[in-house]
Write a protein that holds these residues in place. Structure first.
Motif, mmCIF file in Angstrom:
data_model
loop_
_atom_site.group_PDB
_atom_site.id
_atom_site.type_symbol
_atom_site.label_atom_id
_atom_site.label_comp_id
_atom_site.label_asym_id
_atom_site.label_seq_id
_atom_site.Cartn_x
_atom_site.Cartn_y
_atom_site.Cartn_z
ATOM 1 N N ALA A 73 0.837 -1.208 0.000
ATOM 2 C CA ALA A 73 0.000 0.000 0.000
ATOM 3 C C ALA A 73 0.871 1.257 0.000
ATOM 4 O O ALA A 73 0.553 2.244 -0.675
ATOM 5 C CB ALA A 73 -0.931 -0.004 1.208
ATOM 6 N N PHE A 74 1.980 1.227 0.738
ATOM 7 C CA PHE A 74 2.920 2.346 0.766
ATOM 8 C C PHE A 74 3.494 2.578 -0.628
ATOM 9 O O PHE A 74 3.604 3.715 -1.090
ATOM 10 C CB PHE A 74 4.033 2.040 1.777
ATOM 11 N N HIS A 75 3.825 1.502 -1.314
ATOM 12 C CA HIS A 75 4.360 1.607 -2.673
ATOM 13 C C HIS A 75 3.323 2.207 -3.628
ATOM 14 O O HIS A 75 3.643 3.110 -4.408
ATOM 15 C CB HIS A 75 4.806 0.225 -3.167
ATOM 16 N N LEU A 76 2.092 1.710 -3.566
ATOM 17 C CA LEU A 76 1.040 2.219 -4.452
ATOM 18 C C LEU A 76 0.751 3.693 -4.180
ATOM 19 O O LEU A 76 0.486 4.458 -5.107
ATOM 20 C CB LEU A 76 -0.241 1.396 -4.304
ATOM 21 N N ARG A 77 0.796 4.082 -2.917
ATOM 22 C CA ARG A 77 0.586 5.490 -2.599
ATOM 23 C C ARG A 77 1.704 6.344 -3.195
ATOM 24 O O ARG A 77 1.461 7.452 -3.677
ATOM 25 C CB ARG A 77 0.488 5.706 -1.093
ATOM 26 N N GLY A 78 2.925 5.833 -3.200
ATOM 27 C CA GLY A 78 4.029 6.548 -3.839
ATOM 28 C C GLY A 78 3.783 6.741 -5.325
ATOM 29 O O GLY A 78 4.061 7.810 -5.874
ATOM 30 N N ASP A 79 3.238 5.709 -5.972
ATOM 31 C CA ASP A 79 2.898 5.829 -7.397
ATOM 32 C C ASP A 79 1.841 6.907 -7.608
ATOM 33 O O ASP A 79 1.939 7.721 -8.527
ATOM 34 C CB ASP A 79 2.369 4.498 -7.951
ATOM 35 N N ARG A 80 0.820 6.892 -6.761
ATOM 36 C CA ARG A 80 -0.265 7.872 -6.888
ATOM 37 C C ARG A 80 0.259 9.292 -6.681
ATOM 38 O O ARG A 80 -0.065 10.200 -7.444
ATOM 39 C CB ARG A 80 -1.377 7.553 -5.886
ATOM 40 N N LEU A 114 10.879 12.144 -9.784
ATOM 41 C CA LEU A 114 9.819 12.544 -8.856
ATOM 42 C C LEU A 114 9.513 11.431 -7.864
ATOM 43 O O LEU A 114 9.345 11.676 -6.672
ATOM 44 C CB LEU A 114 8.531 12.878 -9.619
ATOM 45 N N ARG A 115 9.420 10.215 -8.383
ATOM 46 C CA ARG A 115 9.090 9.066 -7.535
ATOM 47 C C ARG A 115 10.107 8.922 -6.409
ATOM 48 O O ARG A 115 9.744 8.708 -5.261
ATOM 49 C CB ARG A 115 9.053 7.797 -8.405
ATOM 50 N N LEU A 116 11.384 9.077 -6.729
ATOM 51 C CA LEU A 116 12.430 8.964 -5.712
ATOM 52 C C LEU A 116 12.482 10.192 -4.808
ATOM 53 O O LEU A 116 12.687 10.066 -3.598
ATOM 54 C CB LEU A 116 13.783 8.712 -6.370
ATOM 55 N N GLU A 117 12.280 11.377 -5.373
ATOM 56 C CA GLU A 117 12.295 12.602 -4.561
ATOM 57 C C GLU A 117 11.185 12.583 -3.524
ATOM 58 O O GLU A 117 11.371 13.026 -2.385
ATOM 59 C CB GLU A 117 12.143 13.835 -5.453
ATOM 60 N N LEU A 118 10.017 12.070 -3.903
ATOM 61 C CA LEU A 118 8.897 12.026 -2.969
ATOM 62 C C LEU A 118 9.132 11.030 -1.836
ATOM 63 O O LEU A 118 8.495 11.117 -0.789
ATOM 64 C CB LEU A 118 7.598 11.686 -3.711
#
Length: 180
Positions: free
Chosen positions: A77-84, A110-114
């Motif tokens: 869920a943490f991973h999917l929230r990162g995608d969103r 962006l994905r890594l910065e977030l």
């Protein structure tokens, strides 16, 4: 219609009241906000979920309902929230002068910065998803990231390229995240 009914819709029919947020989704978001700090010490475990639930004011039964398989569901869920969040951040930017390569590169960055403030949680999730019982979950998570990136940049492939692009980006993103 009274003043408390809210604004009228077409044909003077009262507009429906805004739907209440799904309590499970609200609990998931609250837990995901609190989890990274606890994951740094306890990993993606029941102990981390219990501590995050106590911090977020979510009862233990709801936390078990939100993450029925425990840490692996929480990490997923943490991973999917990162995608969103990456997709939302990308959509908020202007990309008129960018080609596909630049857009994909921007999404990966962006994905890594977030996730920068949650590096330890990401590291522990990668370790969890590398375990044989959870490897399929890890592969599904990385595929979801690649698909989200290609979708948000406007990829319209509907042939074998659809799979090739996502498979290639899955490898690139995985290697980049592991190096990061």
């Amino acid at each position: 219609m009274t003043e408390t009914d809210g604004p009228a819709g077409p044909d003077n029919v009262p507009a429906p009241a805004p739907a209440a947020a799904d309590p499970i989704d609200a609990a998931r978001e609250a837990l995901l906000d609190a989890l990274p700090m606890h994951v740094a010490f306890d990993g993606w475990s029941a102990a981390a979920i219990e501590a995050a639930a106590a911090e977020a004011g979510v009862d233990a039964e709801t936390a078990r309902l939100v993450f029925p398989r425990g840490g692996v569901d929480a990490a997923y869920a943490f991973h999917l929230r990162g995608d969103r969040r990456m997709a939302e951040a990308f959509d908020a930017e202007s990309h008129l002068a960018m080609g596909f390569t630049e857009k994909v590169t921007r999404c990966v960055r962006l994905r890594l910065e977030l996730l920068a403030e949650h590096r330890e949680a990401v590291r522990r999730a990668a370790s969890l998803f590398a375990l044989p019982p959870y490897a399929a979950d890890g592969a599904r998570a990385i595929w979801h990231t690649a698909d989200t990136i290609w979708t948000v940049v406007g990829d319209s492939a509907d042939d074998a390229n659809w799979y090739t692009k996502r498979a290639t980006l899955s490898g690139v993103y995985s290697a980049t995240a592991l190096y990061w």
